[in-house]
Scaffold this active site. Structure first.
Site, PDB file in Angstrom:
ATOM      1  N   ASP A  95      -1.648   8.116   5.705  1.00  0.00           N
ATOM      2  CA  ASP A  95      -0.632   7.067   5.826  1.00  0.00           C
ATOM      3  C   ASP A  95       0.682   7.675   6.343  1.00  0.00           C
ATOM      4  O   ASP A  95       1.778   7.307   5.909  1.00  0.00           O
ATOM      5  CB  ASP A  95      -0.421   6.293   4.523  1.00  0.00           C
ATOM      6  CG  ASP A  95       0.289   4.956   4.746  1.00  0.00           C
ATOM      7  OD1 ASP A  95       0.583   4.613   5.916  1.00  0.00           O
ATOM      8  OD2 ASP A  95       0.558   4.249   3.756  1.00  0.00           O
ATOM      9  N   GLY A 149       7.799   4.885   3.271  1.00  0.00           N
ATOM     10  CA  GLY A 149       6.872   5.829   3.905  1.00  0.00           C
ATOM     11  C   GLY A 149       7.332   7.265   3.889  1.00  0.00           C
ATOM     12  O   GLY A 149       8.522   7.574   3.840  1.00  0.00           O
TER      13      GLY A 149
END
Ligand SMILES: [Zn+2]
Length: 420
Positions: A303, A322
């Site tokens: 990810d 993130g």
């Protein structure tokens, strides 16, 4: 194309052997004792592990549209530095990848960059709006390896049902980002004691688990398969474990940050620890490790989610979600799973190379004669300190900045060429 001789390594795929690997013409020509062979380049792998190239089935390369965060070139360079020879990138770019021309564009940019092999994941729905299915088969023909609206879930269960039914008919892989946004709301961290201490708005585990449960029910009802992205909670692992026991065609991935870190990281208001789904608590970390151990979790994906410094250096509520992940993933898995005794190196190969390749329909690499020469050399003895400023990724938003890790990728070979 020049030949490469990797000497004296510990070769790890489904088995562990010792020996050499001879590479020529983009393929593995011979393994075992290659002492009678000469090559243009000789790499001494004494004391090192030789692994099949890693495959990342979940990353964000940000191109087109967000080139200030990352480009396909910088992202795929960062990937090979982490040992990834194939990467599948999510379509939440600008414009979103929801038509065959854009799928071809991503493939072309990947080839131009010439580092890792870049495979686009295309949108499930047109414009990633969650209402109308995109032209999945035409995008598959153009090179899409899977379909996802990642970044957001497909909230309308009827649309998801249609997507899974269509994907079943045509043998496509649908990857869902499981989240009930009516539950997660405008939360920014895991709901729990640390959110309260920090005074930050929490995201309940229920948001993720409702999404997982919905996807399992649809897959089970339709006899269709579904892949669940970035599982982070103990309850999510349990839902998938039970579904697998009933032979539901569900697979899933987790990411290094869910078995290496907890929501204590947010107490310093470090925005690199702001991730979606959020870092959870120690009980979840243990459950993720158990899921890795018993095979409930099929894949470790990164990810990889790069952002610019300007975007992350804001107050916590406003910073984007993130962390980057390519260049630390294998070292984190080695340090936190192998050194801790939770996994063997053969498990790491299964979780980070073979299983994601199978799910995406890519060649599965064994260290055997005739295989595509996508190879990583990893030094398990090398300790190093992560420094975000030294990353090849444009995104310096690295949760692990300053962490000391054990084991480092020393070489990455893609199609018989040394790329790192
Ligand atoms: Zn996601």
């Amino acid at each position: 194309m020049s030949s490469i001789l990797i000497k004296n390594g510990t070769l790890i795929d489904t088995n562990i052997t010792r020996g050499d690997v001879f590479v020529d013409g983009g393929k593995i020509v011979k393994t075992g004792d290659c002492s009678d062979m000469t090559a243009d380049t000789v790499l001494d792998a004494s004391g090192k592990y030789v692994l099949p190239g890693l495959v990342d089935m979940h990353c964000h390369l940000r191109e087109p549209g967000f080139e200030h965060k990352e480009t396909i070139e910088t992202g795929s360079l960062s990937a090979v530095r982490g040992g990834f020879t194939s990467i599948a990138c999510m379509p939440n770019t600008n414009p979103v990848i929801d038509n065959p021309a854009l799928v071809r564009y991503v493939c072309m940019r990947g080839e131009e960059a010439g580092y890792a092999r870049v495979y686009p994941i295309a949108c499930i729905t047109k414009g990633q709006k969650g209402t109308e299915l995109a032209e999945l088969c035409r995008m598959k023909d153009a090179g899409a390896v899977a379909f996802s609206d990642d970044g957001r879930p497909v909230s309308d269960s009827g649309v998801m049902r249609n997507a899974l039914e269509y994907a079943k008919t045509f043998g496509l892989l649908v990857i869902d980002h499981p989240e009930d946004v009516s539950v997660s709301g405008d939360g920014v961290v895991n709901e729990g004691a640390n959110a309260t201490i920090a005074g930050l708005k929490g995201i309940s585990r229920a948001a993720e688990e409702i999404g997982i449960a919905r996807d399992i029910v649809l897959a089970e009802t339709l006899g269709a398969r579904v892949h669940i992205a970035h599982v982070s909670t103990a309850g999510g692992v349990e839902l998938i474990r039970e579904a697998k026991a009933r032979n539901v065609k569900v697979t899933c991935e987790t990411c290094p940050h869910y078995f290496c870190a907890t929501d204590e990281e947010i107490l310093s208001y470090n925005t690199d620890a702001k991730i979606n789904p959020p870092l959870r608590e120690q009980t979840d970390v243990e459950a993720i490790r158990d899921g890795i151990k018993d095979g409930t979790i099929d894949v470790i994906a990164t990810d990889h989610a790069p952002h610019s410094a300007g975007e992350k250096n804001r107050e916590f509520d406003l910073a984007p979600f993130g962390t980057v992940g390519f260049e630390t993933a294998l070292s984190l898995a080695y340090t936190n799973l192998v050194e801790s005794g939770d996994a063997e190196m053969t498990d790491i190969v299964r979780l980070m190379s073979h299983n994601p390749a199978k799910l995406l329909g890519l060649p599965v690499i064994w260290l055997k004669t005739g295989a595509r020469a996508d190879i990583v050399i990893f030094d398990p003895e090398q300790s190093w300190t992560v420094s975000s400023k030294n990353l090849a990724s444009k995104g310096k938003n690295c949760l692990y900045d300053g962490w000391m890790l054990k084991g480092k990728v020393t070489h990455t070979i893609v199609g018989g060429e040394i790329k790192y």
